[in-house]
Scaffold this active site. Structure first.
Site, short mmCIF file in Angstrom:
data_model
loop_
_atom_site.label_atom_id
_atom_site.label_comp_id
_atom_site.label_asym_id
_atom_site.label_seq_id
_atom_site.Cartn_x
_atom_site.Cartn_y
_atom_site.Cartn_z
N SER A 14 0.82 -1.23 0.00
CA SER A 14 0.00 0.00 0.00
C SER A 14 0.85 1.27 0.00
O SER A 14 1.81 1.39 0.76
CB SER A 14 -0.92 0.00 1.22
OG SER A 14 -1.60 1.25 1.27
N LYS A 62 -13.50 -4.11 2.55
CA LYS A 62 -14.37 -2.92 2.48
C LYS A 62 -15.82 -3.24 2.84
O LYS A 62 -16.50 -2.42 3.47
CB LYS A 62 -14.30 -2.27 1.11
CG LYS A 62 -12.94 -1.62 0.84
CD LYS A 62 -12.91 -0.91 -0.49
CE LYS A 62 -11.50 -0.45 -0.81
NZ LYS A 62 -11.39 0.25 -2.09
N GLY A 121 -16.99 -5.48 -9.02
CA GLY A 121 -16.61 -5.60 -7.62
C GLY A 121 -16.91 -4.32 -6.84
O GLY A 121 -17.68 -3.47 -7.29
P1 NDP Z 1 -13.02 -7.04 -6.52
O1 NDP Z 1 -12.22 -8.24 -6.15
O2 NDP Z 1 -14.14 -6.60 -5.63
O3 NDP Z 1 -13.62 -7.23 -8.00
C1 NDP Z 1 -12.82 -7.71 -9.03
C2 NDP Z 1 -13.57 -7.61 -10.36
O4 NDP Z 1 -12.64 -7.91 -11.39
C3 NDP Z 1 -14.73 -8.59 -10.51
O5 NDP Z 1 -15.73 -7.97 -11.27
C4 NDP Z 1 -14.08 -9.75 -11.27
O6 NDP Z 1 -15.01 -10.48 -12.05
C5 NDP Z 1 -13.16 -8.98 -12.20
N1 NDP Z 1 -12.00 -9.74 -12.65
C6 NDP Z 1 -10.95 -10.17 -11.93
N2 NDP Z 1 -10.03 -10.75 -12.72
C7 NDP Z 1 -10.53 -10.69 -13.98
C8 NDP Z 1 -10.03 -11.13 -15.26
N3 NDP Z 1 -8.85 -11.74 -15.38
N4 NDP Z 1 -10.79 -10.87 -16.35
C9 NDP Z 1 -11.98 -10.23 -16.22
N5 NDP Z 1 -12.50 -9.81 -15.06
C10 NDP Z 1 -11.77 -10.03 -13.94
O7 NDP Z 1 -11.93 -5.86 -6.70
P2 NDP Z 1 -12.10 -4.30 -6.46
O8 NDP Z 1 -13.37 -3.84 -7.07
O9 NDP Z 1 -11.83 -3.97 -5.05
O10 NDP Z 1 -10.84 -3.71 -7.30
C11 NDP Z 1 -10.85 -3.72 -8.72
C12 NDP Z 1 -9.59 -3.04 -9.23
O11 NDP Z 1 -9.59 -1.66 -8.87
C13 NDP Z 1 -8.30 -3.64 -8.67
O12 NDP Z 1 -7.39 -3.79 -9.73
C14 NDP Z 1 -7.80 -2.60 -7.69
O13 NDP Z 1 -6.39 -2.58 -7.63
C15 NDP Z 1 -8.33 -1.30 -8.31
N6 NDP Z 1 -8.57 -0.23 -7.33
C16 NDP Z 1 -8.00 0.99 -7.51
C17 NDP Z 1 -8.24 2.03 -6.62
C18 NDP Z 1 -7.58 3.35 -6.82
O14 NDP Z 1 -7.66 4.20 -5.92
N7 NDP Z 1 -6.94 3.60 -7.94
C19 NDP Z 1 -9.13 1.88 -5.47
C20 NDP Z 1 -9.70 0.55 -5.37
C21 NDP Z 1 -9.42 -0.46 -6.27
P3 NDP Z 1 -15.88 -11.72 -11.42
O15 NDP Z 1 -17.03 -11.07 -10.68
O16 NDP Z 1 -16.31 -12.46 -12.62
O17 NDP Z 1 -14.96 -12.47 -10.52
#
Ligand code: NDP
Length: 270
Positions: A14, A62, A121
């Site tokens: 982080s 979260k 997500g």
């Molecule tokens: P979650 O684990 O809650 O959700 C992940 C999502 O990504 C799901 O919809 C999942 O689909 C999808 N997913 C994962 N791997 C793949 C893949 N290979 N191909 C297609 N879809 C995929 O994660 P978060 O919502 O917490 O975070 C999402 C992203 O946002 C992360 O990369 C995180 O680093 C980034 N982030 C950035 C922030 C910033 O301040 N810049 C703040 C918070 C997050 P399924 O439902 O089908 O599993």
């Protein structure tokens, strides 16, 4: 001196401690900000045991943090996930500042009327709630259907990525999946993504600090693009405002941004 931390698992990567510490120093506060690996402990017990005044919460806690808070404020009530805690006596007040961070990050993308979010997500939820509040036409596409239920209830358009209509034109396409974070995956089939992006004006990836395949495709197609660094910055700025009951100045924002960039390997760029 007040104590703050970020709860996550993993949490060692982080950048929040360096960014928030820079913010406190800019405000001439000697507050501390640490990292706390949270596995199966009770977040509320740990919060009070550590004597914290506030905290950030990151993946995967979260939603758990939302359920554990005493009072939930603002957009977080709809998002049902929080990333910021503030102690108020023996109570924890919780906010979600990711939606604010996202809206600040895309402020330069104008004009904007329709947005496609890929992913469903917690981050996609924060973004969709913010876009809906801003009256922008929003579509959420995910590889699996289950997580789309939240978005159906919210009243935005939903589709699986397999069934996406590639003829539809979106001004902005957002990658809110973790595809590209630690792998070289695209968030949906490369061919479909190229067709969707070809008609779009802007591209935003929530992932920061790395050129994902998603951003590389945008660059190749000559589309204006941005990574998630500003989203991270502004969610942190909003948390800082809430903790210190102040309004962020340009000086504070620049201090936090510089600290983030030094750590993120983009020294000097402001
Ligand atoms: P979650 O684990 O809650 O959700 C992940 C999502 O990504 C799901 O919809 C999942 O689909 C999808 N997913 C994962 N791997 C793949 C893949 N290979 N191909 C297609 N879809 C995929 O994660 P978060 O919502 O917490 O975070 C999402 C992203 O946002 C992360 O990369 C995180 O680093 C980034 N982030 C950035 C922030 C910033 O301040 N810049 C703040 C918070 C997050 P399924 O439902 O089908 O599993």
């Amino acid at each position: 001196m007040n104590k703050y931390t970020i709860f996550g698992n993993p949490v060692s990567h982080s950048l929040s401690p360096v960014m928030q510490t820079a913010g406190f120093r800019h405000l001439q506060l000697d507050n501390t900000y640490d990292k706390t690996l949270l596995t199966d402990e009770n977040i509320k017990d740990i919060f009070f045991k550590l004597g914290l005044s506030g905290a950030n919460i990151t993946v995967p806690h979260k939603e758990y943090a939302y359920n554990s808070a005493d009072i939930v404020v603002g957009d977080a009530k709809t998002i049902k996930a929080v990333n910021t805690y503030i102690r108020q006596g023996d109570k924890i007040v919780a906010h979600n500042t990711d939606s604010y961070g996202f809206m600040m990050a895309i402020d330069e993308f104008r004009p904007l009327s329709s947005v496609l979010i890929i992913g469903a997500g917690g981050t996609a939820r924060a973004i969709a709630v913010a876009l809906k509040s801003a009256n922008l036409t929003t579509t959420v596409a995910n590889r699996t259907a289950k997580k789309l239920e939240f978005f159906d209830m919210l009243g935005v358009n939903t589709t699986t990525t397999d069934n996406i209509n590639t003829n539809h034109k979106y001004d902005l396409v957002v990658n809110a999946t973790s595809a590209g974070l630690c792998d070289s995956d695209y968030p949906m089939s490369q061919d479909k993504l190229r067709r969707v992006l070809t008609d779009s004006k802007y591209v935003f990836d929530c992932i920061y600090g790395t050129m994902t395949p998603f951003l590389s495709m945008a660059k190749q197609l000559n589309i204006k693009y941005k990574d998630g660094e500003d989203m991270l910055l502004y969610q942190g700025v909003k948390a800082m405002e809430l903790w210190t009951n102040t309004k962020a100045t340009k000086g504070l924002i620049n201090s936090m941004r510089s600290a983030l960039r030094d750590k993120n390997g983009k020294q000097g760029e402001l």
